[in-house]
Design a protein around this motif. Structure first.
Motif, PDB file in Angstrom:
ATOM      1  N   THR A 120     -37.272  50.046 -28.166  1.00 59.79           N
ATOM      2  CA  THR A 120     -36.720  49.350 -27.014  1.00 59.79           C
ATOM      3  C   THR A 120     -37.077  50.070 -25.717  1.00 59.79           C
ATOM      4  O   THR A 120     -37.199  51.300 -25.693  1.00 59.79           O
ATOM      5  CB  THR A 120     -35.198  49.231 -27.146  1.00 59.79           C
ATOM      6  OG1 THR A 120     -34.641  50.527 -27.347  1.00 59.79           O
ATOM      7  CG2 THR A 120     -34.834  48.343 -28.328  1.00 59.79           C
ATOM      8  N   PHE A 121     -37.261  49.276 -24.650  1.00 59.93           N
ATOM      9  CA  PHE A 121     -37.784  49.803 -23.384  1.00 59.93           C
ATOM     10  C   PHE A 121     -39.028  50.661 -23.663  1.00 59.93           C
ATOM     11  O   PHE A 121     -39.089  51.821 -23.250  1.00 59.93           O
ATOM     12  CB  PHE A 121     -36.728  50.651 -22.670  1.00 59.93           C
ATOM     13  CG  PHE A 121     -35.597  49.860 -22.080  1.00 59.93           C
ATOM     14  CD1 PHE A 121     -35.810  49.038 -20.973  1.00 59.93           C
ATOM     15  CD2 PHE A 121     -34.326  49.940 -22.605  1.00 59.93           C
ATOM     16  CE1 PHE A 121     -34.756  48.328 -20.405  1.00 59.93           C
ATOM     17  CE2 PHE A 121     -33.271  49.227 -22.042  1.00 59.93           C
ATOM     18  CZ  PHE A 121     -33.487  48.413 -20.943  1.00 59.93           C
ATOM     19  N   PRO A 122     -40.031  50.124 -24.349  1.00 61.18           N
ATOM     20  CA  PRO A 122     -41.145  50.962 -24.820  1.00 61.18           C
ATOM     21  C   PRO A 122     -41.973  51.594 -23.708  1.00 61.18           C
ATOM     22  O   PRO A 122     -42.538  52.671 -23.903  1.00 61.18           O
ATOM     23  CB  PRO A 122     -41.990  49.990 -25.645  1.00 61.18           C
ATOM     24  CG  PRO A 122     -41.656  48.636 -25.102  1.00 61.18           C
ATOM     25  CD  PRO A 122     -40.209  48.714 -24.741  1.00 61.18           C
ATOM     26  N   ASN A 123     -42.053  50.952 -22.526  1.00 66.75           N
ATOM     27  CA  ASN A 123     -42.894  51.476 -21.447  1.00 66.75           C
ATOM     28  C   ASN A 123     -42.115  51.822 -20.185  1.00 66.75           C
ATOM     29  O   ASN A 123     -42.722  52.081 -19.140  1.00 66.75           O
ATOM     30  CB  ASN A 123     -43.991  50.457 -21.116  1.00 66.75           C
ATOM     31  CG  ASN A 123     -45.032  50.357 -22.210  1.00 66.75           C
ATOM     32  OD1 ASN A 123     -45.700  51.335 -22.530  1.00 66.75           O
ATOM     33  ND2 ASN A 123     -45.166  49.191 -22.814  1.00 66.75           N
ATOM     34  N   ALA A 151     -39.122  55.723 -32.432  1.00 66.13           N
ATOM     35  CA  ALA A 151     -38.004  54.791 -32.523  1.00 66.13           C
ATOM     36  C   ALA A 151     -36.925  55.069 -31.486  1.00 66.13           C
ATOM     37  O   ALA A 151     -35.977  54.305 -31.361  1.00 66.13           O
ATOM     38  CB  ALA A 151     -37.403  54.835 -33.921  1.00 66.13           C
ATOM     39  N   VAL A 152     -37.053  56.155 -30.741  1.00 63.57           N
ATOM     40  CA  VAL A 152     -36.072  56.485 -29.716  1.00 63.57           C
ATOM     41  C   VAL A 152     -36.160  55.463 -28.589  1.00 63.57           C
ATOM     42  O   VAL A 152     -37.251  55.122 -28.124  1.00 63.57           O
ATOM     43  CB  VAL A 152     -36.319  57.902 -29.164  1.00 63.57           C
ATOM     44  CG1 VAL A 152     -35.403  58.194 -27.976  1.00 63.57           C
ATOM     45  CG2 VAL A 152     -36.113  58.935 -30.257  1.00 63.57           C
ATOM     46  N   ALA A 153     -35.018  54.966 -28.132  1.00 61.77           N
ATOM     47  CA  ALA A 153     -35.012  54.033 -27.007  1.00 61.77           C
ATOM     48  C   ALA A 153     -35.513  54.735 -25.752  1.00 61.77           C
ATOM     49  O   ALA A 153     -35.248  55.910 -25.531  1.00 61.77           O
ATOM     50  CB  ALA A 153     -33.604  53.500 -26.783  1.00 61.77           C
ATOM     51  N   MET A 154     -36.268  53.999 -24.944  1.00 63.48           N
ATOM     52  CA  MET A 154     -36.856  54.536 -23.704  1.00 63.48           C
ATOM     53  C   MET A 154     -37.725  55.763 -23.981  1.00 63.48           C
ATOM     54  O   MET A 154     -37.578  56.808 -23.337  1.00 63.48           O
ATOM     55  CB  MET A 154     -35.775  54.891 -22.688  1.00 63.48           C
ATOM     56  CG  MET A 154     -34.834  53.762 -22.349  1.00 63.48           C
ATOM     57  SD  MET A 154     -33.638  54.246 -21.067  1.00 63.48           S
ATOM     58  CE  MET A 154     -32.467  52.870 -21.150  1.00 63.48           C
ATOM     59  N   PRO A 155     -38.667  55.688 -24.916  1.00 64.77           N
ATOM     60  CA  PRO A 155     -39.453  56.873 -25.264  1.00 64.77           C
ATOM     61  C   PRO A 155     -40.361  57.370 -24.152  1.00 64.77           C
ATOM     62  O   PRO A 155     -40.754  58.538 -24.152  1.00 64.77           O
ATOM     63  CB  PRO A 155     -40.281  56.398 -26.468  1.00 64.77           C
ATOM     64  CG  PRO A 155     -40.410  54.919 -26.271  1.00 64.77           C
ATOM     65  CD  PRO A 155     -39.094  54.501 -25.691  1.00 64.77           C
ATOM     66  N   ALA A 156     -40.719  56.493 -23.177  1.00 61.99           N
ATOM     67  CA  ALA A 156     -41.637  56.871 -22.109  1.00 61.99           C
ATOM     68  C   ALA A 156     -40.917  57.264 -20.822  1.00 61.99           C
ATOM     69  O   ALA A 156     -41.566  57.569 -19.817  1.00 61.99           O
ATOM     70  CB  ALA A 156     -42.607  55.713 -21.827  1.00 61.99           C
ATOM     71  N   LEU A 157     -39.581  57.273 -20.827  1.00 62.66           N
ATOM     72  CA  LEU A 157     -38.815  57.520 -19.607  1.00 62.66           C
ATOM     73  C   LEU A 157     -39.141  58.890 -19.023  1.00 62.66           C
ATOM     74  O   LEU A 157     -38.984  59.911 -19.680  1.00 62.66           O
ATOM     75  CB  LEU A 157     -37.318  57.421 -19.906  1.00 62.66           C
ATOM     76  CG  LEU A 157     -36.383  57.517 -18.699  1.00 62.66           C
ATOM     77  CD1 LEU A 157     -36.595  56.332 -17.764  1.00 62.66           C
ATOM     78  CD2 LEU A 157     -34.932  57.593 -19.150  1.00 62.66           C
ATOM     79  N   LYS A 158     -39.581  58.902 -17.742  1.00 68.43           N
ATOM     80  CA  LYS A 158     -39.942  60.146 -17.058  1.00 68.43           C
ATOM     81  C   LYS A 158     -38.924  60.549 -15.997  1.00 68.43           C
ATOM     82  O   LYS A 158     -38.666  61.733 -15.809  1.00 68.43           O
ATOM     83  CB  LYS A 158     -41.323  60.005 -16.405  1.00 68.43           C
ATOM     84  CG  LYS A 158     -42.469  59.851 -17.373  1.00 68.43           C
ATOM     85  CD  LYS A 158     -43.798  59.738 -16.625  1.00 68.43           C
ATOM     86  CE  LYS A 158     -44.967  59.587 -17.598  1.00 68.43           C
ATOM     87  NZ  LYS A 158     -46.263  59.451 -16.870  1.00 68.43           N
ATOM     88  N   VAL A 159     -38.380  59.547 -15.292  1.00 65.56           N
ATOM     89  CA  VAL A 159     -37.468  59.834 -14.173  1.00 65.56           C
ATOM     90  C   VAL A 159     -36.189  59.030 -14.362  1.00 65.56           C
ATOM     91  O   VAL A 159     -36.235  57.812 -14.535  1.00 65.56           O
ATOM     92  CB  VAL A 159     -38.111  59.471 -12.818  1.00 65.56           C
ATOM     93  CG1 VAL A 159     -37.137  59.752 -11.674  1.00 65.56           C
ATOM     94  CG2 VAL A 159     -39.417  60.224 -12.618  1.00 65.56           C
ATOM     95  N   HIS A 180     -39.042  63.446 -25.290  1.00 64.50           N
ATOM     96  CA  HIS A 180     -40.035  64.419 -24.819  1.00 64.50           C
ATOM     97  C   HIS A 180     -40.699  64.041 -23.500  1.00 64.50           C
ATOM     98  O   HIS A 180     -41.424  64.853 -22.929  1.00 64.50           O
ATOM     99  CB  HIS A 180     -41.113  64.614 -25.882  1.00 64.50           C
ATOM    100  CG  HIS A 180     -40.581  65.088 -27.200  1.00 64.50           C
ATOM    101  ND1 HIS A 180     -39.885  66.263 -27.345  1.00 64.50           N
ATOM    102  CD2 HIS A 180     -40.621  64.524 -28.443  1.00 64.50           C
ATOM    103  CE1 HIS A 180     -39.529  66.418 -28.610  1.00 64.50           C
ATOM    104  NE2 HIS A 180     -39.956  65.378 -29.295  1.00 64.50           N
ATOM    105  N   ALA A 181     -40.478  62.844 -22.990  1.00 67.71           N
ATOM    106  CA  ALA A 181     -41.168  62.407 -21.770  1.00 67.71           C
ATOM    107  C   ALA A 181     -40.353  62.660 -20.511  1.00 67.71           C
ATOM    108  O   ALA A 181     -40.920  62.780 -19.421  1.00 67.71           O
ATOM    109  CB  ALA A 181     -41.516  60.921 -21.865  1.00 67.71           C
ATOM    110  N   LEU A 182     -39.034  62.741 -20.623  1.00 58.60           N
ATOM    111  CA  LEU A 182     -38.177  62.842 -19.443  1.00 58.60           C
ATOM    112  C   LEU A 182     -38.426  64.152 -18.700  1.00 58.60           C
ATOM    113  O   LEU A 182     -38.242  65.233 -19.244  1.00 58.60           O
ATOM    114  CB  LEU A 182     -36.706  62.743 -19.861  1.00 58.60           C
ATOM    115  CG  LEU A 182     -35.684  62.687 -18.727  1.00 58.60           C
ATOM    116  CD1 LEU A 182     -35.920  61.470 -17.841  1.00 58.60           C
ATOM    117  CD2 LEU A 182     -34.269  62.664 -19.288  1.00 58.60           C
ATOM    118  N   ARG A 183     -38.838  64.032 -17.422  1.00 58.73           N
ATOM    119  CA  ARG A 183     -39.169  65.210 -16.620  1.00 58.73           C
ATOM    120  C   ARG A 183     -38.185  65.453 -15.479  1.00 58.73           C
ATOM    121  O   ARG A 183     -37.879  66.596 -15.156  1.00 58.73           O
ATOM    122  CB  ARG A 183     -40.587  65.052 -16.030  1.00 58.73           C
ATOM    123  CG  ARG A 183     -41.692  65.086 -17.069  1.00 58.73           C
ATOM    124  CD  ARG A 183     -41.825  66.470 -17.667  1.00 58.73           C
ATOM    125  NE  ARG A 183     -42.906  66.552 -18.620  1.00 58.73           N
ATOM    126  CZ  ARG A 183     -42.795  66.363 -19.915  1.00 58.73           C
ATOM    127  NH1 ARG A 183     -41.609  66.073 -20.435  1.00 58.73           N
ATOM    128  NH2 ARG A 183     -43.823  66.471 -20.720  1.00 58.73           N
TER     129      ARG A 183
END
Length: 305
Positions: A120-123, A151-159, A180-183
């Motif tokens: 979910t919220f893949p991008n 499978a983690v929701a919002m896997p690409a979330l950076k901000v 791993h993407a959240l910066r």
């Protein structure tokens, strides 16, 4: 008069909801901005499963949702959504798991569990939730040990930016060891927030006006932190990569004790004039020893206008 006004408002809300329901955007839309929506519920085309048709939507912004009591649960299935910003939704008190994960669907008397495995919220890379001033609960459990990173929701979330709400803690599903993407994480005016912990990938953290915050811990990659007007902070630990730190509070008259446990390369402090003058005396100040181990310090004070 009050009853008549309330009846008129409800009638107007029904009209608005009916009109917006008919104004479903074309499925090819890329940017959508909704402002001043008067209805108490968002249109069905923003809910499951209708939103699956908006495969090109990249930016969604909603502002002044003064009467909406819940966030639409179809947003998590938008495959191309990159930016989501929600402002000024003062009647939302709780955000449930259906916001970041699709609810299982009943099929033939049973439950279709395949919805749980959908990413979910893949991008989604940028999320801002601001002005949900009565928001107190965010229900989002971390997935089990057998779940994959994908499978983690919002896997690409950076901000992630959360501004002006009553959350007392951030949910386990957000503060996940698999994220791993959240910066960048910005928390501003979270009046009830008491701790921040277990964000393994966050590099930059801003904490502003969080009066009940007591502890920040286990941010192993954190390099830059700003703590402003959060006077009850007591613990800062588990930040071995910390490089730059800034503190701002015009009422600060003593240096927080937790500064003795961290070793940033650079430290900037903006405090009260009284503390500033005390620190200028160097080793003769009873507060100076708390920051004497930091090699590069810049100290200033708030000047009255």
């Amino acid at each position: 008069m009050g009853l008549r006004d309330e009846t008129n408002k409800q009638q107007q809300q029904r009209v608005v909801e009916e009109v917006i329901e008919k104004l479903s955007p074309p499925s090819s839309i890329r940017h959508l901005y909704m402002e001043g929506y008067f209805g108490s519920r968002l249109p069905n085309w923003m809910m499951v499963p209708a939103t699956c048709g908006f495969k090109s939507l990249r930016i969604l912004r909603m502002d002044k949702l003064h009467y909406c009591t819940q966030l639409p649960d179809g947003l998590c299935q938008l495959p191309s959504l990159e930016t989501l910003a929600i402002y000024n939704a003062p009647t939302i008190r709780s955000v449930g798991p259906e916001f970041q994960s699709p609810s299982p669907l009943a099929v033939g008397g049973g439950i279709d569990v395949t919805a749980r495995s959908v990413v979910t919220f893949p991008n989604l890379t940028f999320l801002r939730l601001a002005g949900l001033c009565e928001w107190e609960e965010w229900e989002w459990e971390e997935q089990g040990e057998d779940a994959t990173v994908d499978a983690v929701a919002m896997p690409a979330l950076k901000v992630l930016q959360i501004i002006d709400c009553k959350l007392s803690c951030l949910p386990p599903g957000l503060a996940s060891s698999r994220r791993h993407a959240l910066r960048e994480l910005c928390l501003y005016k979270l009046s009830n927030l008491t701790y921040i912990e277990n964000f393994p990938s966050v590099v930059q953290l801003q904490v502003l006006y969080c009066p009940e915050l007591r502890r920040i811990s286990d941010l192993s990659k954190l390099q830059k932190i700003e703590i402003s007007y959060s006077p009850n902070m007591e613990v800062l630990e588990g930040v071995p990569s910390l490089d730059s730190m800034e503190m701002r509070d015009g009422t600060m008259e003593t240096v927080p004790e937790y500064l003795t446990t961290v070793t940033p390369r650079y430290f900037k402090l903006t405090c009260s004039e009284k503390l500033y003058k005390s620190l200028l005396t160097g080793s003769s100040s009873c507060e100076y020893h708390k920051i004497s181990h930091i090699k590069s310090c810049a100290i200033d004070y708030f000047r009255r206008r």
